[in-house]
Design an enzyme around this catalytic site. Sequence first.
Site, PDB file in Angstrom:
ATOM      1  N   ASP A  76       0.820  -1.218   0.000  1.00 32.17           N
ATOM      2  CA  ASP A  76       0.000   0.000   0.000  1.00 32.17           C
ATOM      3  C   ASP A  76       0.853   1.268   0.000  1.00 32.17           C
ATOM      4  O   ASP A  76       0.496   2.256  -0.640  1.00 32.17           O
ATOM      5  CB  ASP A  76      -0.902   0.039   1.248  1.00 32.17           C
ATOM      6  CG  ASP A  76      -1.972  -1.039   1.211  1.00 32.17           C
ATOM      7  OD1 ASP A  76      -2.143  -1.666   0.147  1.00 32.17           O
ATOM      8  OD2 ASP A  76      -2.612  -1.270   2.255  1.00 32.17           O
ATOM      9  N   VAL A  77       1.970   1.225   0.734  1.00 28.74           N
ATOM     10  CA  VAL A  77       2.750   2.470   0.901  1.00 28.74           C
ATOM     11  C   VAL A  77       3.517   2.861  -0.365  1.00 28.74           C
ATOM     12  O   VAL A  77       4.125   3.929  -0.409  1.00 28.74           O
ATOM     13  CB  VAL A  77       3.725   2.384   2.107  1.00 28.74           C
ATOM     14  CG1 VAL A  77       2.975   2.184   3.396  1.00 28.74           C
ATOM     15  CG2 VAL A  77       4.783   1.331   1.904  1.00 28.74           C
TER      16      VAL A  77
END
Length: 456
Positions: A383-384
């Site tokens: 996600d990051v």
Amino acid sequence: MRDFAYLVSGVCFILALKGLSSPRTARYGNLVGAAGAVLAVIVVFTTKGLDHILPILLAVAAGTAVGAVVARRVQMTAIPQLVAIFNGVGGGAAALVALLELASTDDGLPLAAAIFSLIVGSVSFSGSGVTFAKLQELMTGRPVIFPGGPFVFGGTLAIAIGFGIVVFVGDGQGTAASAAAVAVVLVSLVVGVLFVLPVGGADVPIVISLLNAFTGLAVAASGYVLGNTLLIVAGTLVGASGTLLTRMMAAAMGRPITNILFGAFTARGPAGAAAGGEARPVRSVGPEDVAILLGYARKVVVVPGYGLAVAQAQHTVRELADLLAARGVVVSYGIHPVAGRMPGHMNVLLAEASVPYDQLVEMDDINPELPYTDVALVVGANDVVNPAAKTSPGSPIYGMPIIEVGQAGAVVFLKRSMRPGFAGIENELMYDPKTMLLFGDAKESLAKVVAAVKAL
Ligand code: NDP
């Protein structure tokens, strides 16, 4: 003497918070905070003229034994659950103290504080229990919503406050007020459950931080009821730091806190690329290919994520970085503020492997370097680094700042499968022509790459 000792304890707590604000000093901060707490307990034992010493000592011994064993055994990835449980117990304790003190509490502000502690402590207790169940996968991590949810929540909270008013009007004395006080606790427990049910798994650590702030406020209110200055100071510190941490985590995710708490009620389904669509081709490579890419690069940025923690690959990633550095490659680590599952998760892991602090570069500082980076090595992060945060309005992570690994010359993902990250959304970067995937457990993959680099 007692007040002086409390002052020392209070100063310890403040120094602890200061120490915890940096990975360099966090261990010291923890120790100073624990010393302050021990001092406070000793003061209570030596100055209060306590009754029932034996059961108290037994309770302290049981709590210490359970706490010490659990804290030593817990996996780093399960720390948020542990914090949730510790926090919930604190809230429950504050509510119990308030319940027992009601009858002997003065009317007016002290009684109002006791009722506040009853409500907030109970909400924190049951809410923390639900966060634990979600993170421990004892129940679904998805938001649990039902028609009219916000109204049921609002109505239940109003009923809890209504019973609180009955206690207040009855001066906390007599059968009716006592029954109403028990009702306050029971209904508030339901409020806590309803508060956390609609929160999705990835947002649960933020709610834990918020409930932590609630517990702090309940403890401060109990301190006011008991006339105990240290409880007021400690509770206020927890309340303030929990609130700040909640705000910082929400900001790092680019989401307003109201969206985190109540977003599920207004969501119109996962916009953007939801995971689980049809299979598309990706470039799967072997450890030797990755070793050649890294071994002959000038500059490599490692981006660690939750998978690094799951695989416990921090020592192996450091070994690889050292090998590369010995070959003249410039290696740094790009640290996203919400990588992993708790604030500072990556800093703690990498510090455990003695990665030099100057190699840990915050997201805002690493992003400008990525266009000049040959290889971004993404170890168990998803996600990051997901560009959907910038390109897909409506996606659950839209607006979250990311580490822009797509700017690097090449991107290598180390992960086990094509499963998505916590937010449950596809990462388009996996299909980019410059992206390679080395499938497998991060620790095993890194060990193979280390061996291949040594053989270069
Ligand atoms: P993600 O959860 O997005 O992705 C983790 C990746 O690691 C997955 O793609 C998974 O893929 C992979 N993985 C898991 N186990 C292993 C393993 N043993 N070996 C190799 N890979 C593994 O993690 P990020 O760190 O990128 O993002 C954190 C997420 O958590 C964000 O959504 C953030 O908002 C959220 N969050 C973080 C908080 C914090 O304070 N840090 C607080 C609240 C939420 P696969 O299964 O295929 O291996």
